[in-house]
Structures are given as C-alpha cells and as structure tokens.
Design an enzyme around this catalytic site. Structure first.
Site, PDB file in Angstrom:
ATOM      1  N   ILE A 129       0.827  -1.209   0.000  1.00  0.00           N
ATOM      2  CA  ILE A 129       0.000   0.000   0.000  1.00  0.00           C
ATOM      3  C   ILE A 129       0.861   1.259   0.000  1.00  0.00           C
ATOM      4  O   ILE A 129       0.329   2.361   0.089  1.00  0.00           O
ATOM      5  CB  ILE A 129      -0.937   0.020   1.223  1.00  0.00           C
ATOM      6  CG1 ILE A 129      -0.134   0.003   2.532  1.00  0.00           C
ATOM      7  CG2 ILE A 129      -1.908  -1.152   1.182  1.00  0.00           C
ATOM      8  CD1 ILE A 129      -0.974   0.144   3.789  1.00  0.00           C
ATOM      9  N   HIS A 167      -4.414  -3.996  -2.519  1.00  0.00           N
ATOM     10  CA  HIS A 167      -4.865  -3.585  -1.183  1.00  0.00           C
ATOM     11  C   HIS A 167      -4.982  -2.070  -1.043  1.00  0.00           C
ATOM     12  O   HIS A 167      -4.988  -1.557   0.078  1.00  0.00           O
ATOM     13  CB  HIS A 167      -3.920  -4.135  -0.109  1.00  0.00           C
ATOM     14  CG  HIS A 167      -3.934  -5.626  -0.020  1.00  0.00           C
ATOM     15  ND1 HIS A 167      -2.981  -6.356   0.661  1.00  0.00           N
ATOM     16  CD2 HIS A 167      -4.790  -6.550  -0.541  1.00  0.00           C
ATOM     17  CE1 HIS A 167      -3.242  -7.650   0.559  1.00  0.00           C
ATOM     18  NE2 HIS A 167      -4.333  -7.789  -0.173  1.00  0.00           N
ATOM     19  N   CYS A 200     -15.889  14.758   4.826  1.00  0.00           N
ATOM     20  CA  CYS A 200     -15.717  14.671   3.374  1.00  0.00           C
ATOM     21  C   CYS A 200     -16.075  16.013   2.737  1.00  0.00           C
ATOM     22  O   CYS A 200     -17.187  16.526   2.960  1.00  0.00           O
ATOM     23  CB  CYS A 200     -16.609  13.571   2.811  1.00  0.00           C
ATOM     24  SG  CYS A 200     -16.688  13.528   1.002  1.00  0.00           S
ATOM     25  N   CYS A 203     -19.372  15.788   0.476  1.00  0.00           N
ATOM     26  CA  CYS A 203     -20.605  15.690   1.257  1.00  0.00           C
ATOM     27  C   CYS A 203     -20.921  17.013   1.933  1.00  0.00           C
ATOM     28  O   CYS A 203     -22.084  17.446   1.979  1.00  0.00           O
ATOM     29  CB  CYS A 203     -20.476  14.584   2.303  1.00  0.00           C
ATOM     30  SG  CYS A 203     -20.385  12.912   1.631  1.00  0.00           S
ATOM     31  N   GLY A 259       8.965 -11.270  -2.600  1.00  0.00           N
ATOM     32  CA  GLY A 259       8.738 -10.593  -1.333  1.00  0.00           C
ATOM     33  C   GLY A 259       7.389 -10.823  -0.684  1.00  0.00           C
ATOM     34  O   GLY A 259       6.900  -9.941   0.027  1.00  0.00           O
ATOM     35  N   SER A 261       4.755 -13.880   1.346  1.00  0.00           N
ATOM     36  CA  SER A 261       4.670 -15.216   1.941  1.00  0.00           C
ATOM     37  C   SER A 261       3.546 -16.044   1.349  1.00  0.00           C
ATOM     38  O   SER A 261       3.398 -17.222   1.711  1.00  0.00           O
ATOM     39  CB  SER A 261       4.468 -15.091   3.458  1.00  0.00           C
ATOM     40  OG  SER A 261       3.288 -14.348   3.739  1.00  0.00           O
ATOM     41  N   ASN A 310      12.370 -15.186  -2.538  1.00  0.00           N
ATOM     42  CA  ASN A 310      12.073 -14.890  -1.138  1.00  0.00           C
ATOM     43  C   ASN A 310      13.118 -15.574  -0.263  1.00  0.00           C
ATOM     44  O   ASN A 310      13.734 -16.564  -0.665  1.00  0.00           O
ATOM     45  CB  ASN A 310      10.667 -15.387  -0.773  1.00  0.00           C
ATOM     46  CG  ASN A 310      10.066 -14.605   0.390  1.00  0.00           C
ATOM     47  OD1 ASN A 310      10.222 -13.394   0.474  1.00  0.00           O
ATOM     48  ND2 ASN A 310       9.390 -15.304   1.277  1.00  0.00           N
ATOM     49  N   LYS A 311      13.298 -15.062   0.942  1.00  0.00           N
ATOM     50  CA  LYS A 311      14.267 -15.671   1.847  1.00  0.00           C
ATOM     51  C   LYS A 311      13.761 -16.986   2.410  1.00  0.00           C
ATOM     52  O   LYS A 311      14.553 -17.856   2.762  1.00  0.00           O
ATOM     53  CB  LYS A 311      14.599 -14.696   2.981  1.00  0.00           C
ATOM     54  CG  LYS A 311      15.386 -13.471   2.527  1.00  0.00           C
ATOM     55  CD  LYS A 311      15.735 -12.581   3.698  1.00  0.00           C
ATOM     56  CE  LYS A 311      16.564 -11.379   3.250  1.00  0.00           C
ATOM     57  NZ  LYS A 311      16.902 -10.483   4.381  1.00  0.00           N
TER      58      LYS A 311
END
Length: 468
Positions: A129, A167, A200, A203, A259, A261, A310-311
């Site tokens: 993100i 995400h 907002c 709004c 990078g 999992s 990846n590690k």
C-alpha cells in the site's frame, strides 16, 4: 516440488551459477512477464517494521497504552465497530504514511520499471500500500491519473494501468459515505494522528448547498485511508478482475513472485491462475521443475516458468505451481539479473538516439567552423573563398560519412533491416511510377508534335492549291 537455488551459492557452484544465469536469460528473452510482489520488496527502503522496539506497533502503543490489538486486528474491517479501535487505526496508518513519505523506491521497484521500459512487463500486481511503484513511473490502479472520466462501466483506465494495487494506496483517502477520493494531505495526516476522521468535502459542500436553499441538510461522510482491509470488498474489484482476465488472455510467458509469503487467499488464487496460464506456454520438450538443474541449459528452457524470490521457501501447497525458489533478498536477485542481462544481451541496452546526437553535434560544429572561416576570409584574404569552399566540402563529406555509418548500424538490427527493405521497396516503386509517367509524357508530346506537323502540312497544301 520447486527447485531451491541459493544465490550466494552461485559464486562457488557451477551448476547453481548456470541455473541462475539461465533464469536471468529467461527474463531477458521473455516478452510478456507478470510480476506479483509483497512487503519484502520494500524492506530495504527503510520503512519501519511493525514489531521491533521502534516499530509502528510500539509507537501507537505509547499513545494508547490501554488498548490491546494484534497485528491483524489493525487491518481488519471489524475495527470500525469500536470508536477506540478506529482511533488507533487512524493513528497507526498516519504514522505509517509519514514513514512511507520519507523513503525512496528500492532496486526491485526500479527493476520492475526497467521491465516496463524494455517492453517486457505485461502487468505488476502488488499487495503493498506504499505506492512506491508509482514513484518509479508505473501508473497504479488507485492513482488519480488512472481514473476514467469518459463514458463506460470501468472506473479506471484499464489499458494504462501498469501496477494493480490489490490492497489500495496509503497516499489517498476516501469517503465512507459517497466514496469520493482525495490525496492524503498533511492536513488529513494531523487529523488522523489525533485519532479523528475529517469530514468529506464533497458531502459537506452538497449539504451546505441544500441548507442555503432552506432544505434539509444531508449526511456528511467521514474520510478514511483508502486501503483495503481484511473481510472488506475492494472498491475497484470489478475493474481488477477485468484486468486479470485480459492479462490471462494474452498468455504471459513468465511469472515472477517476490517478497510475499503467499498467505492471503485472494493472492493465492491469483497466483495459481496465472501459473496455470504461464505453464501452458512452456515448450513441449522443456524440463519440468522436478528435473535436474543441469537440464535447464537447453534453449528456451526457462520459458513458461514460475519463479519465487524470497528468503523463506514456499510451502508444500505450491508444489507443481512454483518451479524455482531463489533463496535471497529481492534486491540482490534483480541486480544479478540486470548484470547477466547486460552481459548476455548487450544489444538490448543500446541507445539508438546516441548516434543522432553525435551527428547533429558534429555537423553543427563543422558548420560553425565553416561560417567563422568564411567571415575571416571576407575581410580581405585572397584565399578566403577557396578555403570556405574546402570547408563546406569537408563538412558535407563528413555528414555523408556519418549518415552512411548510421544506415549501417540500423541495418544490423532486425527491426531496422525490415524498415530498410520496406523503404527500398517504396523507393523502387516510386522510380517505376516516375518512369511510367515519363514514358506517357513522351508519348503525349510525340502525338502532339505529330498532329502539329500534319496540320502544318494541310495548311501548306491548301496554299499551294490556291496558287495553282
């Protein structure tokens, strides 16, 4: 089962070094690569982790000592049910935003941009993100420039987006009521640091306009960070699905996972679907991932492969899906790929515009020298005119030699050879057309001359008749 390759072992083991080199060559040869990334590609940027002594969790804990929240709780949609957990979330994200603003993209981010520049990147999908991909020039799906202002169902420009943010983006905020989207400014950051959500603007302006007309005020929504939490639908879910379907229909040749999992269900599904399409493009006689590493030396052996950088190794769930596990840091691997790429395929890194710049600079300098010497000769030197002619002659000769060199270099590249053949055919066609027009013109002129001669003969014959 995936073959695990240690990048550090490639310096001592010849077999490992050959496999690593072949993987680099596979990246260089592929024309449609899909990249999937996670938080591991941003570790070297300097973003604080969550659990260390100076990590983000402890920074938030100092402000809210009585609140007990696990790591997943700070990214779960259920936190909005409680005002205190919502305030902790706002503070946590605002501190994370400040950390992201202070760092620069990693070599892995620049590597993904290099793939795009070389015309090899089909698409990048990221769990991150931080928005660092956009800083290197990859247009993200959450970017303001990616919004679709024209007609149509799509909310974003599907063809222009190069980095799909699965995400969301921490650099933007959105309204919880009307879904309006804004940049995450310093003003909003100060509000979120205090655990409060700003109103907002859209709004608020609509509500004020109704009140000015003596109408009932409307509900004003609150702004929140524009990231996607667990158990929360993605605002651009339909568009992301369309992008994925389009990419799969284009039959990508290579899948690089870095990078991550591979624990999130949605990402696991995406990777498995892409891996199935990528494996379908592999040559019929290509060795499988269960084969010996020595079998990877054949030509095009790395086409249609899935690489996991990846590690930590992948779990047994990924047997038959991931072909190679590169055990190292992502930055170290991409630097090795670039080094091998430049050594094995140096033509990919040549810049054609260099010759154009040299040509223009040399001709400009030659012309300036010629003008200077002509001006000197005009002041009274007897041999000035002859010198000026020789200078212009040398300048034209130099330009001709450079143009010939440029044509020779262009003809060495397959694309340029094709362009040269096409241009030659056009030139020959023009010559044939010119020859036909010339013949037709000569025929026309010949007919006109013949008619004129016949007319003159008729006139003369008439005059002779009258004389008689």
């Amino acid at each position: 089962m995936a073959i695990t390759i240690s990048l550090s072992g490639s310096s001592t083991d010849a077999t490992t070094r050959r496999v690593v080199t072949n993987l680099s060559l596979g990246v260089a040869k592929s024309k449609k690569i899909v990249v999937v990334t996670g938080a591991g590609i941003s570790c070297s940027c300097g973003i604080p982790d969550f659990r260390s002594s100076d990590g983000l969790y402890n920074l938030v804990k100092q402000q809210y000592p009585d609140v007990v929240l696990k790591g997943r709780d700070l990214f779960d949609a259920s936190l909005f049910r409680d005002p205190m957990s919502t305030a902790v979330f706002y503070t946590f994200i605002s501190k994370m935003k400040q950390s992201v603003d202070a760092v620069s993209p990693s070599p892995t981010h620049h590597f993904i941009k290099t793939l795009d520049t070389k015309g090899k990147l089909l698409r990048s999908y990221t769990q991150n993100i931080d928005g660092l991909e956009e800083r290197v020039g990859l247009l993200g799906s959450a970017s303001e420039e990616a919004k679709n202002s024209g007609k149509g169902k799509a909310k974003i420009k599907l063809k222009d987006v190069k980095n799909v943010q699965l995400h969301g983006d921490i650099r933007r905020v959105r309204c919880t009521f009307c879904s309006a989207n804004y940049p995450f400014t310093d003003e909003y950051t100060s509000n979120f640091l205090d655990g409060a959500a700003p109103d907002c603007p859209d709004c608020a302006s609509r509500s004020e306009a109704r009140v000015a007309r003596s109408a009932r005020a409307l509900k004003v929504g609150k702004l929140r960070p524009a990231i996607v939490l667990y158990d929360e639908p993605h605002p651009l879910g339909d568009d992301i699905g369309s992008i994925q379907s389009s990419d799969m229909s284009r039959k990508p040749e290579f899948l690089i996972i870095m990078g991550t999992s591979l624990k999130v269900h949605g990402l696991k599904k995406l990777v498995k679907e892409f891996a199935k399409v990528v494996h379908a493009t592999a040559p019929v006689n290509a060795p499988s991932s269960s084969s010996s590493p020595k079998a990877t030396s054949s030509k095009n052996a790395m086409k249609g492969k899935v690489i996991f950088v990846n590690k930590t190794p992948p779990s047994s769930e990924w047997d038959g899906i991931i072909d190679y596990h590169i055990e190292c840091d992502t930055d170290a691997w991409v630097e090795r790929v670039l080094d091998d790429w430049k050594k094995l395929r140096p033509a990919d890194w040549e810049v054609q515009t260099t010759l154009d710049n040299i040509e223009n600079d040399i001709f400009k300098a030659s012309k300036e020298n010629a003008v200077t010497k002509v001006a000197t000769a005009a002041k009274g030197q007897d041999d000035g005119s002859a010198k000026a002619k020789r200078i212009y002659h040398l300048s034209d000769h130099l330009r001709s030699r450079i143009l010939n060199l440029r044509t020779l270099l262009q003809s060495s590249h397959p694309h340029h050879r094709a362009s040269g053949v096409k241009q030659l055919r056009i030139t020959q066609a023009k010559k044939v057309a010119h020859r036909k027009r010339s013949i037709q013109l000569l025929r026309t002129r010949g007919m006109q001359s013949l008619l004129r001669n016949e007319a003159c003969f008729s006139v003369r014959a008439g005059q002779q008749t009258r004389v008689l």
